[in-house]
Design an enzyme around this catalytic site. Structure first.
Site, PDB file in Angstrom:
ATOM      1  N   GLY A  39      -1.115 -11.473   8.194  1.00 45.32           N
ATOM      2  CA  GLY A  39      -1.084 -12.914   8.444  1.00 45.32           C
ATOM      3  C   GLY A  39      -2.143 -13.355   9.434  1.00 45.32           C
ATOM      4  O   GLY A  39      -2.094 -14.480   9.923  1.00 45.32           O
ATOM      5  N   ASN A  69      -8.602  -9.443  13.231  1.00 39.95           N
ATOM      6  CA  ASN A  69      -9.376 -10.498  13.897  1.00 39.95           C
ATOM      7  C   ASN A  69      -8.518 -11.452  14.722  1.00 39.95           C
ATOM      8  O   ASN A  69      -7.350 -11.649  14.422  1.00 39.95           O
ATOM      9  CB  ASN A  69     -10.101 -11.332  12.829  1.00 39.95           C
ATOM     10  CG  ASN A  69      -9.122 -11.942  11.841  1.00 39.95           C
ATOM     11  OD1 ASN A  69      -8.636 -11.266  10.953  1.00 39.95           O
ATOM     12  ND2 ASN A  69      -8.802 -13.220  12.004  1.00 39.95           N
ATOM     13  N   ASN A 126     -12.791  -1.558   3.534  1.00 45.16           N
ATOM     14  CA  ASN A 126     -11.527  -2.261   3.613  1.00 45.16           C
ATOM     15  C   ASN A 126     -10.395  -1.233   3.519  1.00 45.16           C
ATOM     16  O   ASN A 126     -10.426  -0.211   4.205  1.00 45.16           O
ATOM     17  CB  ASN A 126     -11.505  -3.329   2.508  1.00 45.16           C
ATOM     18  CG  ASN A 126     -10.628  -4.510   2.839  1.00 45.16           C
ATOM     19  OD1 ASN A 126      -9.423  -4.441   2.689  1.00 45.16           O
ATOM     20  ND2 ASN A 126     -11.208  -5.602   3.291  1.00 45.16           N
ATOM     21  N   TRP A 127      -9.412  -1.444   2.678  1.00 41.86           N
ATOM     22  CA  TRP A 127      -8.224  -0.577   2.675  1.00 41.86           C
ATOM     23  C   TRP A 127      -8.387   0.703   1.861  1.00 41.86           C
ATOM     24  O   TRP A 127      -7.594   1.628   2.023  1.00 41.86           O
ATOM     25  CB  TRP A 127      -7.017  -1.361   2.157  1.00 41.86           C
ATOM     26  CG  TRP A 127      -7.234  -1.882   0.764  1.00 41.86           C
ATOM     27  CD1 TRP A 127      -7.770  -3.087   0.422  1.00 41.86           C
ATOM     28  CD2 TRP A 127      -7.003  -1.188  -0.461  1.00 41.86           C
ATOM     29  NE1 TRP A 127      -7.880  -3.184  -0.940  1.00 41.86           N
ATOM     30  CE2 TRP A 127      -7.407  -2.030  -1.501  1.00 41.86           C
ATOM     31  CE3 TRP A 127      -6.480   0.073  -0.765  1.00 41.86           C
ATOM     32  CZ2 TRP A 127      -7.318  -1.656  -2.847  1.00 41.86           C
ATOM     33  CZ3 TRP A 127      -6.394   0.449  -2.107  1.00 41.86           C
ATOM     34  CH2 TRP A 127      -6.816  -0.429  -3.130  1.00 41.86           C
ATOM     35  N   ARG A 162       0.798  -1.239   0.000  1.00 41.53           N
ATOM     36  CA  ARG A 162       0.000   0.000   0.000  1.00 41.53           C
ATOM     37  C   ARG A 162       0.820   1.273   0.000  1.00 41.53           C
ATOM     38  O   ARG A 162       0.253   2.357   0.020  1.00 41.53           O
ATOM     39  CB  ARG A 162      -0.990  -0.018   1.159  1.00 41.53           C
ATOM     40  CG  ARG A 162      -1.964  -1.139   0.959  1.00 41.53           C
ATOM     41  CD  ARG A 162      -3.192  -1.081   1.795  1.00 41.53           C
ATOM     42  NE  ARG A 162      -3.824  -2.369   1.602  1.00 41.53           N
ATOM     43  CZ  ARG A 162      -3.484  -3.457   2.277  1.00 41.53           C
ATOM     44  NH1 ARG A 162      -2.625  -3.400   3.260  1.00 41.53           N
ATOM     45  NH2 ARG A 162      -4.039  -4.609   1.997  1.00 41.53           N
ATOM     46  N   GLU A 177      -5.012 -14.369   9.150  1.00 41.74           N
ATOM     47  CA  GLU A 177      -5.820 -15.532   8.766  1.00 41.74           C
ATOM     48  C   GLU A 177      -4.997 -16.814   8.894  1.00 41.74           C
ATOM     49  O   GLU A 177      -5.431 -17.889   8.477  1.00 41.74           O
ATOM     50  CB  GLU A 177      -6.365 -15.370   7.350  1.00 41.74           C
ATOM     51  CG  GLU A 177      -7.706 -14.669   7.283  1.00 41.74           C
ATOM     52  CD  GLU A 177      -7.676 -13.235   7.782  1.00 41.74           C
ATOM     53  OE1 GLU A 177      -8.287 -12.969   8.838  1.00 41.74           O
ATOM     54  OE2 GLU A 177      -7.042 -12.380   7.153  1.00 41.74           O
ATOM     55  N   ASP A 213     -14.486 -11.842  11.264  1.00 42.65           N
ATOM     56  CA  ASP A 213     -13.428 -11.188  10.493  1.00 42.65           C
ATOM     57  C   ASP A 213     -13.680  -9.686  10.343  1.00 42.65           C
ATOM     58  O   ASP A 213     -13.447  -9.114   9.291  1.00 42.65           O
ATOM     59  CB  ASP A 213     -13.287 -11.841   9.107  1.00 42.65           C
ATOM     60  CG  ASP A 213     -12.016 -11.397   8.386  1.00 42.65           C
ATOM     61  OD1 ASP A 213     -11.025 -11.081   9.069  1.00 42.65           O
ATOM     62  OD2 ASP A 213     -12.042 -11.358   7.145  1.00 42.65           O
ATOM     63  N   LYS A 266     -13.997  -2.757   8.960  1.00 40.61           N
ATOM     64  CA  LYS A 266     -14.796  -3.782   8.304  1.00 40.61           C
ATOM     65  C   LYS A 266     -16.134  -4.014   8.992  1.00 40.61           C
ATOM     66  O   LYS A 266     -17.076  -4.494   8.383  1.00 40.61           O
ATOM     67  CB  LYS A 266     -13.991  -5.090   8.240  1.00 40.61           C
ATOM     68  CG  LYS A 266     -12.812  -5.003   7.258  1.00 40.61           C
ATOM     69  CD  LYS A 266     -11.877  -6.197   7.332  1.00 40.61           C
ATOM     70  CE  LYS A 266     -12.519  -7.424   6.758  1.00 40.61           C
ATOM     71  NZ  LYS A 266     -11.534  -8.557   6.736  1.00 40.61           N
TER      72      LYS A 266
HETATM   73 CA    CA Z   1      -8.926 -10.538   8.815  1.00 44.09          CA
END
Ligand code: CA
Length: 619
Positions: free
Chosen positions: A204, A282, A421-422, A144, A206, A332, A359
Site C-alpha cells: 500500500g 518508498n 522487482n519481485w 507470492r 503508493e 519509487d 529497484k
Molecule cells: Ca513503491
C-alpha cells in the site's frame, strides 16, 4: 488360554493399526525442520518448505537427478488447471511442496493443493477477499506464496488478513486482521516463519499508509510485535526509540499522506542471529515537496525507515540495525526484492552477508551481523546517485540534479518497476554466483499538483505526460553490457558479472532457482530456460503460451525429480522423460486488473517493461 490368544490377537491388531496410522501421518514441519530445509542436512529431502527453499533464501537445491546429461529429455509430466474465480488468473506465487502436495497461491488469495505426482486437485481454498480490494491496490491482487509450519499453511490475503489453514484438509483454523483494506493497506508478500511466529509485511506504499511489518503467533494468530517503518504522526507517542529517531528525519506536513514504507516482498529470518530482516518501500507521496520539503532542504531529511534494509530482533521486533539504500527517495526505488543470506569470503575474510538487488539498480552486500556496509555496485545503468560514501557506511551520494517538481521533469535510470522487482534471484555456492533477473530502463519523473488516491495505480503524486522541462541530461554509470534487461550471473565476492543472457527476465515475472548439479532454471515470458550454472551455456528452452509465469521450484517425490511452476492458467510439472502434451488454453488477456478475455491471445511481455510505470505486480 483361548481368551489370552484372543487378547493377544486384538493387541497385535490394535498395534498394527496404530503403527499404520503413524506411518500415514506425514511428519509435520516445525521450526527445527525449517532450520535445515533445503540444505544438505535436510530432514525432508526433496520438499520445498519455505519461500526461498532454505531460510537463507538461496533457492539452491541439493537435488541432482536432473543434470546436464539428461536435461535434454525434460518434458511435461503433468499439468493441472489453475482457474481463478473472477477471471484474473495471474500468478506470482512460489509454490511449497510438502507431503507429496504442491501448494500454489494464485491472485485474489486462492490456494490450490495438488498431488505432486499427478496434479490431481486435493482441495482449493478461496479467501473471498473484500470486493473493494482490487480498487485499493496499485498493481493487482497478486500473491507470492505461503508459509508452512506446525501443521498449518499461512496465507496472507490481499485484503490484509492472515489466514491459517490445516495443511492436510485446507480447512480454516484461524484468521487475523493485519490492517484495514479500507485504509488502502493490502498484502502481496509471502509470509515467513520465524520460530513460533509468522512474519508479514503490508503493501500500500503508493497510498496514504503508515507501513509496518509484524509477527503473529503461529498457534492462534495473535499479534506478537509490530515494527513501524515510518514514525507516528507528529504529536502522537512514539512506540519506541527507533520511532523517535526516525521522526527527526521527517519534516513539514508529511504525515497527512501517511508516509508510506510498505514491506511487500523482501523478508528473511536468520535463526542463528535471531534476526528478521525486511526490505522497506518508498516514502509516500513520491515528490519530495509533497512530503514537506523544498529543493533546498530535501537532502537533509532521510525519511527513515523508508527504502531501508531493516533488521529487528525476531522475538521482540526491536530494531537491531538498518541500512538505508535511498535516503529520501523520490523515484519509487523501494528496497524490495528478495534477500539472499550467505556466508562468503570477501577480501579474505569470512562474512555473514545479506544481499539484495532492489529497484534502485544497485546490488547491496551488507554484513548481517551488524548492518555494516560491504559493497554497493550498480547492476544496471543508474543516475539517481553519483557514488557511495564508504566512510559513511555506504550512504549513497544522491545526484542533486535528480530532484524534480511540477515544472521540472527528470529522466531517471532505472525506470518504472525498478531494475529488479519481485522475480526471485538465486545463489549457487558451488559456482559462487547469484542469478539476477533485471531490467535496464528509465522513467521521466514530474510531479503532479497533488496526490490523488482515486488515480489508477496509486496516489504517488506523479504527473504524467511530462513537465515544462524534460529529460535533464545526467551522467549514467554502471555496467554497459546488460542491454535492456535479462539474466545476469554475478560473483558477489568481486561484483563481477560472469555471464549475462540479455532479453529475458527482469521485472516481467518468473524467477530463478539453481541446483547442486550445476544448473540454473529460469521462468521468463513464455519460456522455461535451463543453463549451466558456472558458464551460462543454454541447455534447454521449453516454450509455453499460458501467461505468467511464476517462479519455478524443484522437488523430489517417489525418487523422481520435478521442476514445477504456475502459469496464469495451469501448473506445469516437468520431469526427465515426461511426454505429456502442453496445454494450449489461452490465458486471459490483460495484466493484474484486467477483466480477462478467454478468446484473446496473450500479448507476450515486452523484453523491456521498464517504460511501464505500473504493470503486473510492480509496487
Ligand atoms: Ca513503491
Amino acid at each position: 488360554m483361548k481368551k489370552t490368544v484372543l487378547w493377544t490377537s486384538a493387541l497385535i491388531a490394535a498395534l498394527t493399526l496404530i503403527s499404520t496410522i503413524i506411518a500415514q501421518q506425514p511428519r509435520p514441519v516445525d521450526a527445527k525442520v525449517l532450520r535445515t530445509a533445503g540444505t544438505a542436512k535436510d530432514a525432508m529431502p526433496g520438499a520445498w518448505l519455505t519461500y526461498g527453499l532454505t531460510q537463507t533464501e538461496q533457492r539452491y537445491s541439493q537435488l541432482k537427478q536432473i543434470d546436464e546429461s539428461n536435461i535434454g529429455k525434460l518434458g511435461l509430466a503433468w499439468s493441472a488447471p489453475l482457474t481463478t474465480p473472477g477471471g484474473r488468473g495471474g500468478t506470482e506465487g512460489t509454490p511449497l511442496m510438502w507431503n507429496n502436495t504442491i501448494y500454489q497461491t494464485m491472485d485474489n488469495s486462492i490456494v490450490y493443493a495438488l498431488d505432486a505426482r499427478t496434479g490431481e486437485q486435493k482441495w482449493m481454498y478461496d479467501a473471498k477477499i473484500d470486493p473493494i480490494t482490487p480498487s485499493h491496490m496499485c498493481c493487482g491482487t497478486h500473491n507470492r506464496g505461503l508459509a508452512i509450519s506446525d501443521g498449518k499453511l499461512i496465507l496472507a490475503a490481499n485484503d490484509a488478513r492472515l489466514i491459517a489453514l490445516d495443511a492436510i484438509s485446507g480447512k480454516e483454523l484461524w484468521q487475523s486482521k493485519v490492517a484495514d483494506i479500507n485504509q488502502y493497506y493490502s498484502i502481496t508478500i509471502a509470509p515467513r516463519i520465524a520460530g513460533d511466529n509468522v512474519i508479514i509485511g503490508v503493501g500500500g506504499g503508493e497510498y496514504f499508509i503508515r507501513g509496518f511489518f509484524a509477527a503473529y503467533s503461529l498457534k492462534d494468530g495473535k499479534l506478537a510485535w509490530k515494527f513501524h517503518t515510518v514514525p507516528p504522526p507528529p504529536g502522537q507517542p512514539f512506540e519506541d526509540k527507533a520511532q523517535e529517531d526516525a521522526a527527526k528525519t521527517w519534516t513539514g506536513e508529511w504525515a497527512k499522506y501517511g508516509g508510506g514504507g510498505a514491506v511487500w516482498d523482501g523478508l528473511v529470518y536468520d535463526p542463528e542471529l535471531n534476526l528478521v530482516i525486511a526490505g522497506v518501500g518508498n516514502p509516500e507521496p513520491w515528490p519530495v515537496e509533497m512530503r514537506g520539503m523544498t529543493k533546498e532542504n530535501w537532502a537533509k531529511f532521510a525519511n527513515l525507515y523508508t527504502n531501508s534494509i531493516v533488521a529487528v530482533d525476531a522475538k521482540t521486533g526491536k530494531l537491531k540495525w538498518y541500512y538505508q539504500t535511498v535516503p529520501n527517495d523520490a523515484w519509487d526505488l523501494d528496497a524490495v526484492g528478495g534477500f539472499i543470506m550467505a556466508d562468503i569470503q570477501i577480501d579474505g575474510k569470512a562474512r555473514k552477508v545479506v544481499m539484495q538487488a532492489p529497484k534502485s539498480g544497485v546490488f547491496y552486500i551488507i554484513d548481517r551481523t551488524n548492518g555494516q556496509f560491504i559493497s554497493a555496485e550498480p547492476f544496471v545503468p543508474i543516475n539517481w546517485a553519483t557514488s557511495f560514501d564508504k566512510k559513511n557506511n555506504g550512504r549513497p551520494v544522491i545526484n542533486p540534479d535528480a530532484f524534480y517538481d511540477q515544472n521540472k521533469a527528470v529522466m531517471i535510470y532505472p525506470g518504472g518497476g525498478g531494475a529488479h522487482n519481485w522475480a526471485p534471484m538465486s545463489y549457487n555456492p558451488n559456482a559462487g554466483l547469484v542469478y539476477l533477473p533485471y531490467t535496464a530502463g528509465s522513467y521521466n519523473f514530474v510531479a503532479a499538483p497533488e496526490p490523488n488516491p482515486k488515480a489508477g495505480g496509486g496516489a504517488h503524486g506523479l504527473g504524467f505526460g511530462g513537465g515544462k522541462e524534460r529529460q535533464t541530461p545526467m551522467p549514467i554509470w554502471g555496467p554497459d553490457n546488460v542491454g535492456r534487461g535479462g539474466l545476469q550471473a554475478r560473483d558477489p565476492k568481486t561484483n563481477q558479472i560472469k555471464w549475462v543472457k540479455t532479453g529475458r527476465g527482469g521485472n516481467i515475472g518468473g524467477g530463478t532457482l539453481t541446483t547442486a548439479s550445476n544448473l540454473v532454471f529460469q521462468t521468463a515470458g513464455t519460456t522455461l530456460y535451463a543453463y549451466k550454472a558456472d558458464t551460462g551455456d543454454e541447455l534447454l528452452a521449453v516454450p509455453f503460451n499460458l501467461g505468467g509465469p511464476a517462479p519455478p521450484i524443484t522437488y523430489m517425490v517417489d525418487n523422481t525429480q520435478y521442476v514445477g511452476f504456475a502459469t496464469r492458467t495451469h501448473f506445469l510439472a516437468m520431469k526427465v522423460g515426461g511426454t505429456e502434451k502442453m496445454p494450449d488454453a489461452p490465458p486471459p488477456a490483460g495484466f493484474g486488473r484486467g477483466k480477462g478475455d478467454p478468446k484473446a491471445a496473450p500479448a507476450p511481455p515486452p523484453p523491456d517493461a521498464g517504460k511501464e510505470l505500473h504493470g503486473q505486480g510492480k509496487q
